[in-house]
Motif scaffolding. Structure first.
Motif, PDB file in Angstrom:
ATOM      1  N   SER A 185       0.827  -1.213   0.000  1.00 25.17           N
ATOM      2  CA  SER A 185       0.000   0.000   0.000  1.00 25.17           C
ATOM      3  C   SER A 185       0.854   1.254   0.000  1.00 25.17           C
ATOM      4  O   SER A 185       1.991   1.244   0.480  1.00 25.17           O
ATOM      5  N   ILE A 186       0.289   2.324  -0.570  1.00 26.57           N
ATOM      6  CA  ILE A 186       0.911   3.652  -0.560  1.00 26.57           C
ATOM      7  C   ILE A 186      -0.148   4.643  -0.092  1.00 26.57           C
ATOM      8  O   ILE A 186      -1.256   4.695  -0.652  1.00 26.57           O
ATOM      9  N   GLU A 187       0.179   5.432   0.917  1.00 23.01           N
ATOM     10  CA  GLU A 187      -0.777   6.402   1.422  1.00 23.01           C
ATOM     11  C   GLU A 187      -0.039   7.561   2.074  1.00 23.01           C
ATOM     12  O   GLU A 187       1.109   7.408   2.518  1.00 23.01           O
ATOM     13  N   PRO A 188      -0.683   8.735   2.129  1.00 24.83           N
ATOM     14  CA  PRO A 188      -0.061   9.869   2.823  1.00 24.83           C
ATOM     15  C   PRO A 188      -0.005   9.610   4.316  1.00 24.83           C
ATOM     16  O   PRO A 188      -0.809   8.852   4.871  1.00 24.83           O
ATOM     17  N   SER A 189       0.962  10.247   4.972  1.00 22.93           N
ATOM     18  CA  SER A 189       1.149  10.020   6.404  1.00 22.93           C
ATOM     19  C   SER A 189       1.583  11.305   7.080  1.00 22.93           C
ATOM     20  O   SER A 189       2.305  12.124   6.495  1.00 22.93           O
ATOM     21  N   ARG A 190       1.137  11.487   8.333  1.00 29.61           N
ATOM     22  CA  ARG A 190       1.591  12.606   9.166  1.00 29.61           C
ATOM     23  C   ARG A 190       2.229  12.061  10.437  1.00 29.61           C
ATOM     24  O   ARG A 190       2.145  12.662  11.498  1.00 29.61           O
ATOM     25  N   ALA A 191       2.897  10.899  10.323  1.00 30.66           N
ATOM     26  CA  ALA A 191       3.551  10.318  11.497  1.00 30.66           C
ATOM     27  C   ALA A 191       4.709  11.173  11.971  1.00 30.66           C
ATOM     28  O   ALA A 191       5.059  11.164  13.156  1.00 30.66           O
ATOM     29  N   GLY A 192       5.359  11.925  11.060  1.00 25.65           N
ATOM     30  CA  GLY A 192       6.463  12.803  11.417  1.00 25.65           C
ATOM     31  C   GLY A 192       6.011  14.251  11.456  1.00 25.65           C
ATOM     32  O   GLY A 192       4.829  14.567  11.250  1.00 25.65           O
ATOM     33  N   PRO A 193       6.935  15.177  11.681  1.00 29.21           N
ATOM     34  CA  PRO A 193       6.570  16.594  11.749  1.00 29.21           C
ATOM     35  C   PRO A 193       6.160  17.173  10.397  1.00 29.21           C
ATOM     36  O   PRO A 193       5.431  18.162  10.339  1.00 29.21           O
ATOM     37  N   ASP A 194       6.626  16.567   9.284  1.00 32.47           N
ATOM     38  CA  ASP A 194       6.313  17.049   7.944  1.00 32.47           C
ATOM     39  C   ASP A 194       5.505  15.995   7.187  1.00 32.47           C
ATOM     40  O   ASP A 194       5.533  14.814   7.536  1.00 32.47           O
ATOM     41  N   PRO A 195       4.799  16.407   6.122  1.00 37.45           N
ATOM     42  CA  PRO A 195       4.041  15.438   5.321  1.00 37.45           C
ATOM     43  C   PRO A 195       4.952  14.357   4.747  1.00 37.45           C
ATOM     44  O   PRO A 195       6.061  14.637   4.299  1.00 37.45           O
TER      45      PRO A 195
END
Length: 426
Positions: free
Chosen positions: A338-348
């Motif tokens: 899978s590929i998806e956007p993430s906000r796990a870190g401070p930046d996109p």
């Protein structure tokens, strides 16, 4: 000039001359200022007044501005000294980046620089140095330099709160000052790198020695008892071919790591379409997945997903992770990509995940799984033709891409390896 300057003391003579010129300059300025004051009394001021004003401005503009350092140098020269002789101990110690203590003939701390306060908090002025450093080798070093005045050096290790190794050097300051200096040079990082290098060489040697010993044993058997046994010969030759293939893969991975370490960090200009790269990897490994009885499930976005980086290197990362998921998670029957956007870190970020439904990984192994030659199960890894370097290569490539790898797993529920990549700036 005074008598000392006339008797051949060049620093003293230079300082005296400079002092006399300075006095003469200010005498001229004061004299002209007085003339101006007198001339201004007339109405209107005479041309001599304006000439005097212009002369004052010129002299003031041309006069050199002496810095604090120049004034200190002149003062030291006037006393027959160097600037170093006039600097206080604190100024000299502050210029040293390593922890440094100045102590007297009783072993009492006279001064500790800022680096010493950070590394060894709680050692203040007036405290006996031997009360802080109680290790026998430190006690002997301090006692020896105090008793003999001969410089000495030792290796000193601290294990709490963290392990640190120092090269400690103690030496007297001058011949008659009664002061001594002890300096701590941190060798922890160098020792850690040396230990890693030694471990790496030992592990690589072991990994190469095992197949070599196997091949040597089979050759000896084929030349002796199995010399005329066609069935044994065929079987042994197949095993030897597998072992040479394993050595070739190991050497290729070692060379790959070496090339990565030699490359500079990536520039900000190049961009990669992650979706297209993952699709290419899936196409390449579909035959392997079929042989392993694994179905690859795609959960990919429609359009392109761009990140900064090198396509070839990211292809190697995704190929390694998908291949591991197919090999070690084949009992689960499928792998989800899978590929998806993430906000796990401070930046996109863009999160590229490879999830298998195999036996999973025990929690204690996860922090070490990216170390070189570390294996959760040695027999399974070798059966799957693993070298123990794949995830180390993945970690190294992601570091170059300013990216990271996260691993989630529970025993019996499979594992998920996720690559977190920064989003390309438009």
């Amino acid at each position: 000039m005074d008598e000392e300057a006339r008797n051949g003391h060049p620093r003293r003579a230079t300082a005296v001359v400079a002092e006399r010129l300075s006095e003469a300059r200010w005498t001229l300025i004061v004299s002209v200022a007085a003339l101006v004051a007198l001339g201004m009394a007339g109405d209107p001021p005479s041309w001599a007044v304006w000439l005097a004003v212009a002369l004052v401005i010129a002299v003031a503009a041309l006069a050199p501005r002496r810095t604090v350092g120049q004034r200190r140098a002149d003062q030291a020269a006037a006393n027959g000294q160097t600037v170093l002789d006039t600097l206080p101990v604190a100024d000299l110690a502050a210029a040293v980046p390593d922890p440094l203590f100045v102590f007297d003939a009783r072993g009492v701390v006279v001064h500790a620089n800022a680096a010493a306060a950070v590394s060894f908090g709680g050692v203040g002025q007036g405290m006996p140095l031997q009360m802080k450093f109680r290790a026998p080798e430190m006690q002997q070093l301090i006692q020896r330099v105090l008793a003999t005045g001969i410089p000495g050096a030792i290796d000193y290790a601290e294990r709490v709160p963290v392990e640190r190794v120092f090269r400690v050097e103690a030496t007297p300051v001058g011949s008659d000052t009664g002061l001594f200096v002890i300096i701590f040079k941190d060798q922890s990082e160098a020792r850690r790198i040396d230990r890693m290098r030694a471990d790496f060489i030992a592990n690589a040697s072991h990994e190469l020695r095992t197949p070599l010993a196997s091949i040597a044993g089979f050759i000896e058997t084929l030349r002796g008892p199995a010399k005329n046994d066609a069935g044994a010969r065929e079987n042994f030759l197949q095993i030897m071919q597998n072992q040479t293939g394993r050595m070739a893969r190991l050497i290729d991975d070692l060379l790959s790591l070496s090339r990565l370490e030699m490359k500079p960090y990536l520039g900000p200009g190049s961009k990669v379409d992650v979706r297209e790269t993952v699709e290419s990897v899936i196409g390449t490994l579909t035959p392997l997945a079929s042989e392993s009885g694994v179905v690859i499930v795609r959960e990919l976005p429609e359009g392109p997903v761009e990140v900064p980086g090198s396509r070839d290197e990211l292809f190697q990362v995704f190929e390694n992770l998908l291949e591991n998921a197919c090999k070690y998670g084949q009992s689960g029957g499928k792998v989800v990509v899978s590929i998806e956007p993430s906000r796990a870190g401070p930046d996109p970020e863009v999160a590229v995940s490879f999830r298998d439904f195999g036996p999973g990984i025990a929690e204690e192994h996860i922090p070490r799984i990216t170390e070189r030659f570390y294996r959760v199960d040695v027999d399974t890894s070798r059966a799957q033709k693993g070298t123990g370097l794949g995830l180390a290569i993945v970690k190294h490539i992601l570091t170059r891409h300013n990216a990271r790898l996260s691993i989630k797993s529970k025993v019996g529920e499979g594992a998920t390896f996720t690559v977190h990549l920064p989003v390309a700036k438009t």
